[in-house]
Design an enzyme around this catalytic site. Structure first.
Site, PDB file in Angstrom:
ATOM      1  N   SER A   1     105.492 -10.667  33.376  1.00 43.96           N
ATOM      2  CA  SER A   1     104.858  -9.949  34.471  1.00 43.96           C
ATOM      3  C   SER A   1     105.346  -8.517  34.625  1.00 43.96           C
ATOM      4  O   SER A   1     104.708  -7.631  35.448  1.00 43.96           O
ATOM      5  CB  SER A   1     105.124 -10.659  35.746  1.00 43.96           C
ATOM      6  OG  SER A   1     106.443 -11.155  35.881  1.00 43.96           O
TER       7      SER A   1
ATOM      8  N   ASP B   1     108.329  -7.832  45.831  1.00 41.79           N
ATOM      9  CA  ASP B   1     108.414  -9.397  46.213  1.00 41.79           C
ATOM     10  C   ASP B   1     109.693  -9.995  45.822  1.00 41.79           C
ATOM     11  O   ASP B   1     110.616  -9.321  45.806  1.00 41.79           O
ATOM     12  CB  ASP B   1     107.133 -10.132  45.673  1.00 41.79           C
ATOM     13  CG  ASP B   1     107.084 -10.065  44.060  1.00 41.79           C
ATOM     14  OD1 ASP B   1     108.315  -9.852  43.652  1.00 41.79           O
ATOM     15  OD2 ASP B   1     105.853 -10.259  43.527  1.00 41.79           O
TER      16      ASP B   1
ATOM     17  N   HIS C   1     109.853  -8.978  41.704  1.00 44.12           N
ATOM     18  CA  HIS C   1     109.394  -7.803  40.881  1.00 44.12           C
ATOM     19  C   HIS C   1     110.111  -6.796  41.693  1.00 44.12           C
ATOM     20  O   HIS C   1     109.806  -6.526  43.017  1.00 44.12           O
ATOM     21  CB  HIS C   1     107.938  -7.924  40.903  1.00 44.12           C
ATOM     22  CG  HIS C   1     107.468  -9.194  40.039  1.00 44.12           C
ATOM     23  ND1 HIS C   1     106.973 -10.053  40.817  1.00 44.12           N
ATOM     24  CD2 HIS C   1     107.407  -9.339  38.773  1.00 44.12           C
ATOM     25  CE1 HIS C   1     106.712 -11.009  39.824  1.00 44.12           C
ATOM     26  NE2 HIS C   1     106.892 -10.762  38.709  1.00 44.12           N
TER      27      HIS C   1
END
Length: 367
Positions: free
Chosen positions: A47, A336, A339
């Site tokens: 991600s 978040d 990340h």
């Protein structure tokens, strides 16, 4: 898995399209050794470097909704796991290739987009094949198959010789491993038959096999990101940091052991593979330095993300209905609970590239 990408008809490809092989859309922000040009950036991983591939998969690991992308141009939620650009974008920009590195699975891509590079990364993936399987995303094996498809499309469009030249001169980045440690090993019972040394061995074996596969397909300049201090990520503080939500040191120790083994394996592969420039890129040290001394870079909050309470929210839990999301993300090192924010990446990426860029061109010899 089988994936299909809609491209412009090869009969419509003219000589003018080949110009993109020789001219970059933006000026490189760092100095490239020997006045070389880098035709493309090609990225694999999770991600951290997924610009939206997961949008096209049946998985809950998605973020193509607000407030993700809040600070992206136009405020668009593209599927990038953050508030703005991600490291794959900044890499391409710093190297003077293009402003954004697109997701390979984006059906609107044209051959011009492919010529200057794409990301095959998939949020939730890892070196351990089980990591991607748990959350139904692209494993490294899947990403490898897409890369083979990509090579085939280049050969049809510009011929085998030009394709070989692009692959040999491009910068490849592999960025994954965090989800293996944080999710598969410490959070699920699925790998509990391994101790940490054995599990990190499994990760390194998988990494080595993958790197040799892309080398055999033509990659030569390959940067591999280390695992970060995963125990200091907000979600892992919540899960493993006790009542005070300190950095979870068992997670960090696992990351450091993996990093030591990965660095050694890359040295071995450089000796084994002719003309390979495999570069170990330490992200653990500079990110930990930011976390330990945030004020030096203007950060105020490092133990929580901006989105929601910042302690556990990520992907579907980080949504526009959450009343707690911060208004000034510039104060937060993390977007978040998992990340980093775009500003964090913008601080880290240039210093990392300045430190390692010569290694892609000169190996052990000075430029």
């Amino acid at each position: 898995m089988h994936f299909h990408l809609k491209l412009a008809s090869t009969s419509a490809i003219s000589f003018s399209l080949l110009i993109v092989l020789r001219f970059h859309a933006i000026q490189a922000a760092i100095t490239i050794p020997n006045n070389e040009t880098i035709p493309a950036a090609i990225v694999f991983g999770d991600s951290i470097v997924d610009p939206g591939n997961n949008n096209y998969l049946q998985t809950t690991v998605q973020c193509n909704f607000p407030p993700y992308g809040r600070d992206f141009k136009g405020g668009i939620s593209t599927g990038r796991f953050g508030n703005g650009k991600v490291p794959s974008d900044l890499l391409a920009e710093e190297l003077g290739i293009k402003e954004l590195l697109p997701a390979y699975l984006d059906p609107t891509l044209q051959i011009q987009d492919l010529l200057t590079g794409v990301s095959f990364a998939s949020g939730g993936s890892g070196f351990d094949p089980l990591t991607a399987e748990i959350v139904s995303v692209l494993s490294l094996t899947d990403q490898l198959e897409l890369f083979k498809e990509y090579i085939g499309k280049l050969k049809v469009a510009i011929g085998e010789d030009r394709t070989t030249n692009i692959l040999s001169k491009s910068i490849f980045i592999v960025c994954t491993g965090s989800d293996d440690i944080a999710n598969t090993y410490f959070t699920t019972p699925l790998r509990r038959d391994y101790d940490v040394p054995a599990y990190t061995d499994l990760m390194v074996r998988s990494a080595s096999s993958f790197l040799q596969e892309i080398y055999n397909l033509g990659a030569r300049r390959i940067g591999v990101f280390s695992a970060p201090p995963i125990g200091c990520v907000p979600s892992q503080r919540t899960l493993g940091g006790g009542e005070q939500r300190e950095c979870a040191q068992t997670y960090n120790q696992a990351a450091k052991l993996f990093n030591f083994k990965l660095s050694s394996e890359l040295n071995s592969l450089n000796d084994k593979l002719p003309h390979a420039r495999l570069v170990y890129i330490d992200i653990y040290t500079p990110l930990l330095a930011l976390i330990q001394n945030p004020a030096a870079s203007g950060f105020e909050v490092v133990d929580r993300g901006c989105c929601g309470t910042g302690k556990i929210e990520v992907v579907i839990l980080c949504n526009d209905l959450n009343p707690y999301t911060c208004t000034d993300v510039s104060k937060y090192l993390f977007w978040d609970s998992y990340h980093p924010a775009e500003r964090t990446y913008k601080i880290l990426l240039p210093q990392i590239l300045r430190k390692y860029v010569n290694n892609f061109f000169c190996g052990k010899s000075p430029c």
